[in-house]
Design a protein around this motif. Sequence first.
Motif, PDB file in Angstrom:
ATOM      1  N   VAL A  26       0.863  -1.187   0.000  1.00 25.87           N
ATOM      2  CA  VAL A  26       0.000   0.000   0.000  1.00 25.87           C
ATOM      3  C   VAL A  26       0.897   1.234   0.000  1.00 25.87           C
ATOM      4  O   VAL A  26       1.850   1.295   0.773  1.00 25.87           O
TER       5      VAL A  26
ATOM      6  N   ALA B  35      -5.319  -1.152  -9.418  1.00 25.49           N
ATOM      7  CA  ALA B  35      -4.817  -2.163  -8.479  1.00 25.49           C
ATOM      8  C   ALA B  35      -4.063  -1.584  -7.289  1.00 25.49           C
ATOM      9  O   ALA B  35      -4.254  -2.026  -6.157  1.00 25.49           O
TER      10      ALA B  35
ATOM     11  N   GLU C 295      -3.070   0.110  -4.143  1.00 28.31           N
ATOM     12  CA  GLU C 295      -3.801   0.741  -3.045  1.00 28.31           C
ATOM     13  C   GLU C 295      -3.021   1.965  -2.595  1.00 28.31           C
ATOM     14  O   GLU C 295      -1.822   1.883  -2.319  1.00 28.31           O
TER      15      GLU C 295
ATOM     16  N   ASN D 151      -8.539   2.583  -4.425  1.00 32.56           N
ATOM     17  CA  ASN D 151      -8.406   1.131  -4.592  1.00 32.56           C
ATOM     18  C   ASN D 151      -8.323   0.357  -3.279  1.00 32.56           C
ATOM     19  O   ASN D 151      -7.751  -0.736  -3.231  1.00 32.56           O
TER      20      ASN D 151
ATOM     21  N   SER E  91     -10.159  -1.894  -0.534  1.00 33.46           N
ATOM     22  CA  SER E  91     -11.340  -2.757  -0.596  1.00 33.46           C
ATOM     23  C   SER E  91     -12.462  -2.222   0.292  1.00 33.46           C
ATOM     24  O   SER E  91     -12.216  -1.696   1.378  1.00 33.46           O
TER      25      SER E  91
ATOM     26  N   LYS F  95     -14.646  -3.546   2.233  1.00 32.10           N
ATOM     27  CA  LYS F  95     -14.731  -4.063   3.606  1.00 32.10           C
ATOM     28  C   LYS F  95     -13.689  -3.384   4.492  1.00 32.10           C
ATOM     29  O   LYS F  95     -13.929  -3.135   5.677  1.00 32.10           O
ATOM     30  N   THR F  96     -12.544  -3.099   3.918  1.00 30.17           N
ATOM     31  CA  THR F  96     -11.504  -2.403   4.685  1.00 30.17           C
ATOM     32  C   THR F  96     -11.958  -0.982   5.008  1.00 30.17           C
ATOM     33  O   THR F  96     -11.771  -0.497   6.126  1.00 30.17           O
TER      34      THR F  96
ATOM     35  N   GLU G 252     -14.183  -1.028   7.929  1.00 30.44           N
ATOM     36  CA  GLU G 252     -13.477  -1.180   9.210  1.00 30.44           C
ATOM     37  C   GLU G 252     -12.816   0.131   9.616  1.00 30.44           C
ATOM     38  O   GLU G 252     -12.811   0.502  10.793  1.00 30.44           O
TER      39      GLU G 252
END
Lengths: 483, 514
Positions: free
Chosen positions: B244, B279, B281, B307, B309, B311-312, B315
């Motif tokens: 990342v 792609a 991050e 980029n 996700s 779900k991340t 959180e």
Amino acid sequence: MASTPVTRDTINPKVLECEYAVRGEIVILAQKLQEDLKNNPKSQPFDEILYCNIGNPQSLGQKPITFFREVLALCDHPALLDKSETHSLFSADSIKRASQILSQIPGQATGAYSHSQGVKGLRDTIAAGIEARDGFPADPNDIFLTDGASPAVHMMMQLLIRSEKDGILCPIPQYPLYSASIALHGGTLVPYYLDEATGWGLEISELKKQLETAKSKGICVRALVVINPGNPTGQVLAENNQKQIVDFCKTEGLVLLADEVYQENVYVPDKKFYSFKKVARSMGYGEKDITLVSFQSVSKGYYGECGKRGGYMEITGFSPEVREQIYKLASVNLCSNISGQILASLVMSPPKAGDQCYESYSAEKNAILSSLAKRAQQLEHALNGLEGVSCNRAEGAMYLFPRIELPKKAVEAAKGAKTAPDTFYARRLLNATGIVVVPGSGFGQAAGTLHFRCTILPQEDRIPAIISRLTKFHEAFMKEFRD
Amino acid sequence: MSKSLDYENLNENVKKCQYAVRGELYLRASELQKEGKKIIFTNVGNPHALGQKPLTFPRQVVALCQAPFLLDDPNVGLLFPADAITKAKHYLSLTSGGLGAYSDSRGLPGVRKEVAEFIERRDGYPSDPELIFLTDGASKGVMQILQSIIRGAHDGILVPVPQYPLYSATISLLGGSLVPYYLEETANWGLDIGSLRQSVAQARSQGITVRAMVIINPGNPTGQCLSEANLKEILNFCYQNNVVLLGDEVYQQNIYQDERPFISSRKVLMDMGPPISKAVELVSFHTVSKGYWGECGQRGGYFEMTNISPKTVEEIYKVASISLSPNVPAQIFMGLMMNPPKPGDISYDQFNRESKGILESLRKRAHIMTDGFNSCRNVVCNFTEGAMYSFPQIRLPPKAIEAAKSAGKVPDVFYCLKLLEATGISTVPGSGFGQKEGYGFPSANHHLACGGGHARDHGQFQEIQRQIHGAVRGLPRVLENVRGEVVKQKKASAAVYCWDFYVTCCKNFITNYC
């Protein structure tokens, strides 16, 4: 290339583990429904969403204290103090106070990072305010101004928790900042249960029992969290009770973490707020006897300035080496926002009798506090009138935490929907009425009991409508699921 | 009673973490200040503390938002221009209850929309407000993101050396591993991909999973602006290595040369097109504390996710919600920074004049500082291309290093303490930021970080002069012969004067230890 590196599977598991229901699933659903209403006002059986999930008074119509805002505006734009027209728009007292505050800030630069504990002059004011409140001296060097009380809580958890073997005693029910922070820092929450039958009483025998149980599991219990007045429970501790708690911490060598953010929200004549510092000092205990951290905030009280992010912790009874580490932690973030610091000093040193603005300030303050007390009573009475619902009085804070007995059919329906029963109830309530509450499971509750937390914050003129909508919903719900 | 919280039983990560910007030197400087000594704090990028004035327009707007009852007063036009009044009403309408209500945990949606629009104008690519989180300063955002990434000691974060020590401190607190990659001082603090790969290989050989890479662009403390080619290399590197990218771009408005303007990491990434643009991050950070605004005390910042996700993101939202919301006044400062007065607005001329004045002055001082340091013997200083700092290399002679050792101090700390006591100038030793180990020279690499020059007008120059003469009176005997030289030098530019004096002190320090 392999799969993305920061997925739910690869992020910090402590982040995954922590929960915070106050802005959790029910609230997220409410926000979605609010969007739907915006696009199509007829899409729901109600006109608006009523957020009763969060202690956010000014979002529901409570007005800020005029004097405080005058001072803050002048400090935000000090050039105003050089203009003669300012006297026609601002009270003389606010001009005086703003000038005094600005003289305490090097270069009058409210846009500069301050000392990492906060501007010294403001800490002096706060220390004086603490002394005036308690009758015992406070040291400005013990004060750390933070962006709200929450970051200060996080700092202490970070300091105290070395691993999952370190435990922190927390009340159940509790404000879920504590459970979340403990999870984030990899520690263990050691619950102690408040007794609903005795108005959410805190029994020392319960503290002792839970401490022993934790020790027997190999947990090293480091600290005791007490929220007074309580959140979500609203009880105000009796002074004797506080003395027992202080003795308990002293005997067991626990750090006492005293969340006192609701200190100005007490609604019943038979209870009074005493700070734990006052209680400890009045018992003759000094720095060598007890380690105590007291948290205060500008978000609650009668000022309700949540959006400002102002607060502080007062730390006493720590060794110099530990204090150095606390300072170091504070310094990594440089400092808290200056406007919030100023507000904290105003809250702890408001207008006094004799000040020109005192009467109007007092009128605003008393109107808010008496209205809160009235709404607390009205809502509590209404909740107690519902079938299967019992609600302790809100002695303080900003919430009611009624217990609900749901019929078996409802509990089964919840199971079928793969939801906790109180969440099931809260979701149904939202969908039918637009009222947003937080399920009791978000705060913790004794096994086999169900609750929800509802704030007392909607304005007085909205309360009758809320009560009638809630009552209608509850009657329909019970009719649907009655055994 | 045994205390529950002794130094011994504190969280080890807390004990390990260091933050030199407000460490030993700063504490000593504060002590001296309390004793009455005049101190010039150049340890931290805190422009308003050194006399930079806040921009007028944002302060007017926020003051009005703070006290909305002013808006109803018929006399408000006597104190505030019409466009400030309009702006205040606009921002108040974006809140749900004014400045005193918690906002959305990500920040006010309306302000985040303005941030997204700024990013789109800047880069030419659309940005999603839902992926922009406002924070109480960029530092909080950095901590939140690192907290999400770091699971334990086996997770490594690539950090430039030298770096702004927020990164090392936070990684320490979170129990992760810092994987250093060295910027090349002789190549203007450039980033060499070869050396980056080497750092990663070494970390992996030690069982560390490299999760993220921090770039600070423009650099802190080094000031260099990354070239587009360099950014492309970095993005390719992140793509190939599943890393990342954390782009600290808080100094994006502090650029003092024209060869390498600021280009955001996001723009370069988008320019590179798919698959890489879809792609890699990326999290980009910005603030109201730097640039020409310098509103450090407001604690306003944001991070933008690309980029990451869903779900991340959920959180990260959850963790943000625990602290309820960032402070609302700073959110308004951010909105104003994203959307400053435009030509034709009543306040435009004043705003433009104030902004240009600050930026031109910073550019001038970047040159003065660099030249000043380079004129010292045994001091070499790369030009400050951006940000707010000089990071000169001091070649300390062996005797100085010995003296430091006997005093129990790291050599650059020793130097900076002496500098502080002699002149009242508070800096940060290079060891606080990380520096390369010496290659077996008798004297190792030492640096100090020094914030922008000071006096800009005659009044302030006289004040600095008084301060310095005050400091001179307390100087050790070895610097007595300096006073004559100082009085003789009559320079037109006050900042140059200040640095001439400093330069002279340096010379004498070196002389004393040779």
